[in-house]
Scaffold this motif. Structure first.
Motif, mmCIF file in Angstrom:
data_model
loop_
_atom_site.group_PDB
_atom_site.id
_atom_site.type_symbol
_atom_site.label_atom_id
_atom_site.label_comp_id
_atom_site.label_asym_id
_atom_site.label_seq_id
_atom_site.Cartn_x
_atom_site.Cartn_y
_atom_site.Cartn_z
ATOM 1 N N GLN A 109 0.852 -1.192 0.000
ATOM 2 C CA GLN A 109 0.000 0.000 0.000
ATOM 3 C C GLN A 109 0.882 1.234 0.000
ATOM 4 O O GLN A 109 1.820 1.338 0.779
ATOM 5 C CB GLN A 109 -0.873 -0.036 1.253
ATOM 6 N N ALA B 237 0.508 5.497 0.043
ATOM 7 C CA ALA B 237 -0.415 6.624 0.226
ATOM 8 C C ALA B 237 0.342 7.924 -0.009
ATOM 9 O O ALA B 237 1.521 8.032 0.313
ATOM 10 C CB ALA B 237 -0.994 6.614 1.637
ATOM 11 N N ASP B 238 -0.355 8.893 -0.603
ATOM 12 C CA ASP B 238 0.238 10.211 -0.747
ATOM 13 C C ASP B 238 -0.766 11.261 -0.302
ATOM 14 O O ASP B 238 -1.923 10.959 -0.051
ATOM 15 C CB ASP B 238 0.748 10.467 -2.163
ATOM 16 N N THR B 239 -0.294 12.477 -0.187
ATOM 17 C CA THR B 239 -1.160 13.581 0.222
ATOM 18 C C THR B 239 -1.167 14.664 -0.846
ATOM 19 O O THR B 239 -1.240 15.843 -0.544
ATOM 20 C CB THR B 239 -0.702 14.164 1.579
ATOM 21 N N ASP C 190 -7.893 4.344 -3.985
ATOM 22 C CA ASP C 190 -8.912 4.916 -3.100
ATOM 23 C C ASP C 190 -8.494 6.316 -2.681
ATOM 24 O O ASP C 190 -7.314 6.681 -2.746
ATOM 25 C CB ASP C 190 -9.082 4.058 -1.839
ATOM 26 N N ASN D 242 -7.481 9.243 -0.154
ATOM 27 C CA ASN D 242 -6.742 9.372 1.096
ATOM 28 C C ASN D 242 -7.167 10.710 1.685
ATOM 29 O O ASN D 242 -6.624 11.748 1.360
ATOM 30 C CB ASN D 242 -5.239 9.333 0.850
ATOM 31 N N ILE E 130 -4.663 6.508 -2.073
ATOM 32 C CA ILE E 130 -4.007 5.300 -1.574
ATOM 33 C C ILE E 130 -4.054 4.296 -2.719
ATOM 34 O O ILE E 130 -5.123 4.009 -3.251
ATOM 35 C CB ILE E 130 -4.720 4.726 -0.344
ATOM 36 N N ARG F 214 -3.357 0.457 -3.681
ATOM 37 C CA ARG F 214 -3.174 -0.859 -3.061
ATOM 38 C C ARG F 214 -2.865 -1.886 -4.140
ATOM 39 O O ARG F 214 -3.634 -2.059 -5.078
ATOM 40 C CB ARG F 214 -4.428 -1.262 -2.301
#
Length: 82
Positions: free
Chosen positions: A4, A6-8, A59, A61, A67, A69
């Motif tokens: 997984q 994730a970024d912002t 998905d 975040n 995110i 996956r």
């Protein structure tokens, strides 16, 4: 096995989420902000995952970013569980 990431960042517009795995596709929000790229990163990741019989899912975040996956099937060596 699942990986997984994730970024912002600025995220992906929901209406375009089905297309971000297509080669050379770049979201409207990315193009309008002048962010460099050629639309190959997620399509290459998707190709590698599929070649390993896995799946890729994207998905939100919250409050920003996405995110990603990557799910790969477990290959069980003889006599061992996954």
């Amino acid at each position: 096995m699942q990986v997984q990431v994730a970024d912002t960042g600025i995220g992906i517009v929901a209406a375009e989420r089905d297309r971000v795995l297509d080669r050379f596709f770049r979201g409207e929000n990315v193009r309008h902000q002048g962010i460099p790229g050629n639309g190959l990163g997620l399509s290459l990741a998707s190709a590698v995952v599929r070649r390993h019989h896995g799946t890729i899912r994207i998905d939100d975040n919250q409050p920003h970013g996405v995110i990603v996956r990557l799910c790969f099937p477990c290959r069980q060596p003889r006599g061992q569980d996954c």
